[in-house]
Design an enzyme around this catalytic site. Structure first.
Site, mmCIF file in Angstrom:
data_model
loop_
_atom_site.group_PDB
_atom_site.id
_atom_site.type_symbol
_atom_site.label_atom_id
_atom_site.label_comp_id
_atom_site.label_asym_id
_atom_site.label_seq_id
_atom_site.Cartn_x
_atom_site.Cartn_y
_atom_site.Cartn_z
ATOM 1 N N LYS A 1 0.844 -1.207 0.000
ATOM 2 C CA LYS A 1 0.000 0.000 0.000
ATOM 3 C C LYS A 1 0.877 1.253 0.000
ATOM 4 C CE LYS A 1 -3.859 -2.351 2.247
ATOM 5 N NZ LYS A 1 -4.663 -2.616 3.440
ATOM 6 N N GLN B 1 -4.272 -1.157 9.647
ATOM 7 C CA GLN B 1 -4.352 -2.510 9.090
ATOM 8 C C GLN B 1 -4.952 -3.481 10.105
ATOM 9 O OE1 GLN B 1 -3.673 -3.161 5.918
ATOM 10 N NE2 GLN B 1 -3.938 -5.372 6.019
ATOM 11 N N ASP C 1 -10.644 3.539 4.402
ATOM 12 C CA ASP C 1 -11.030 2.127 4.433
ATOM 13 C C ASP C 1 -12.546 1.961 4.400
ATOM 14 O OD1 ASP C 1 -9.238 -0.012 4.421
ATOM 15 O OD2 ASP C 1 -8.554 0.408 6.460
#
Ligand code: GUN
Length: 296
Positions: free
Chosen positions: A60, A104, A127
Site C-alpha cells: 500500500k 491494518q 477504508d
C-alpha cells in the site's frame, strides 16, 4: 456483455486481470496528482508483526508513493495498548497533511477494532469502516466504500458484467468484504444473497449464482461443481498452503473450464484493493482541500 446462458463446452473462462486494471488506474491517478497543487497524504498504521499484514502494508505504501502521494507508515509494537493507538489516531486526525488513515486489520487482542475504527475521522476513513461511512453506504448516500468491494465493482464494470437483476451470491459477511460488497451489488440492482457459516446448504446457494463473490478466507473452499456454467467468479481469498502455494477461496482449476469469467489469485482482486485505496485517498484529499464538494 457477458451472457449467462450461452454454454459452449470448449470455452474457458475469461481471466479478469486485476493487475492490469490496477496499473491503468494508477497511471490515471498519477496524472491527476501531478496536476494538483498539493500532495495527498496517506498514513498507514500497523500494530505487531503479522507477516501477511507487513506485505500488504508495504504494498500500500509503495503504491501510494508511485502515484505521487506522501505516505507515512507507522509500525507499532505488538504490545501497544489501545490507548496509545488511539492517541496516534487522534494525532493523524488533526494532522493537516494527512488525508487518509488506514489501520491494518487484524489487530492484537488487547485492542478493540471497533474502538479504533470509530476513532478515525470519517472524512479520512479511506477504508470505509467507520459506522458513518458504513451507514451512508447502506443508505445509498455518498460514502467512502471499503477498498476491496470498490475494486471488485470496478473489475465487474471493466468486464461489462450485467448486474441489473442478476443473482449475486456473496460468501462471507465480514465488515471488510462480505457486507459492503453485498451493499454495492444491491446498489447496482443485483438480487443479492449473503451466504455465511450458518447457511444450511452453501453449495446449493452458490450454484444459483450468476455472480459469485467468495470471501471466506478458506483455501479452495468453493469447488468446481458449486459454480454454475457461465457464472462470473470473484475470488477474494489469499491463502498460503503448507507447501507455500498461494490459493484463493475458489478451486480455480475446477471452475476455469465452465465459468464465464474468474479472477486469478494472485493478480485478481488483490491489486484492485490497493488501486481503490488510492482512489479513496485522492477523493478524501480533494474533499478536505476544497477541490471537490464535501458532500460528494
Ligand atoms: N486487512 C485485510 N484487508 C484489509 C483492508 O482492506 N483494510 C484494512 N485496514 N485492513 C485489512
Amino acid at each position: 456483455m457477458l451472457c449467462w446462458l450461452r454454454y459452449d463446452a470448449s470455452m474457458t473462462a475469461r481471466i479478469l486481470d486485476g493487475r492490469a486494471l490496477a496499473r491503468r488506474i494508477e497511471a490515471e491517478l498519477a496524472a491527476k496528482v501531478a496536476e494538483l497543487p498539493f500532495r495527498p497524504g496517506l498514513a498507514v498504521v500497523m500494530v505487531g508483526e503479522n507477516p501477511a499484514s507487513r506485505i500488504y502494508v508495504r504494498n500500500k505504501e509503495r503504491a501510494a508513493l508511485r502515484v505521487g502521494f506522501a505516505a507515512e507508515t507507522l509500525v507499532l509494537p505488538a504490545s501497544t495498548t489501545e490507548q496509545v493507538l488511539l492517541s496516534h489516531i487522534a494525532r493523524l486526525n488533526d494532522h493537516p497533511a494527512i488525508d487518509g488513515i488506514l489501520v491494518q486489520l487484524p489487530l492484537p487482542s488487547q485492542i478493540r477494532p471497533q474502538a479504533v475504527v470509530e476513532a478515525i475521522d470519517p472524512a479520512k476513513d479511506v477504508d470505509g469502516f467507520h459506522p458513518l461511512n458504513v451507514g451512508r453506504l447502506d443508505a445509498g448516500a455518498p460514502a467512502f466504500a471499503p477498498c476491496t468491494p470498490l475494486g471488485i465493482m470496478q473489475l465487474l464494470a471493466e468486464a461489462d458484467v450485467a448486474l441489473r437483476g442478476a443473482r449475486a451470491v456473496v460468501l462471507g459477511r465480514s465488515l471488510i468484504v462480505g457486507r459492503p460488497i453485498s451493499r454495492l451489488l444491491l446498489a447496482a440492482d443485483a438480487t443479492v444473497t449473503v451466504v455465511h457459516s450458518r447457511t444450511r446448504d452453501v453449495a446449493a446457494e452458490c450454484r444459483r449464482a450468476e455472480v459469485l463473490v467468495a470471501a471466506v478466507g478458506r483455501p479452495e473452499f468453493v469447488r468446481g461443481d458449486w459454480v454454475a456454467s457461465q457464472a462470473v467468479v470473484i475470488d477474494v481469498g489469499i491463502n498460503r498452503l503448507p507447501d507455500g502455494r498461494l490459493v484463493g477461496d475458489v478451486a480455480f482449476s475446477e471452475c476455469v473450464d465452465h465459468a464465464a469469467a474468474i479472477t486469478p489469485v494472485p493478480g485478481g482482486v488483490g491489486p484492485m484493493t490497493i488501486a481503490a485505496l488510492l482512489q479513496n485517498t485522492l477523493r478524501a484529499a480533494e474533499k478536505r482541500r476544497g477541490v471537490l464538494p464535501t458532500h460528494q
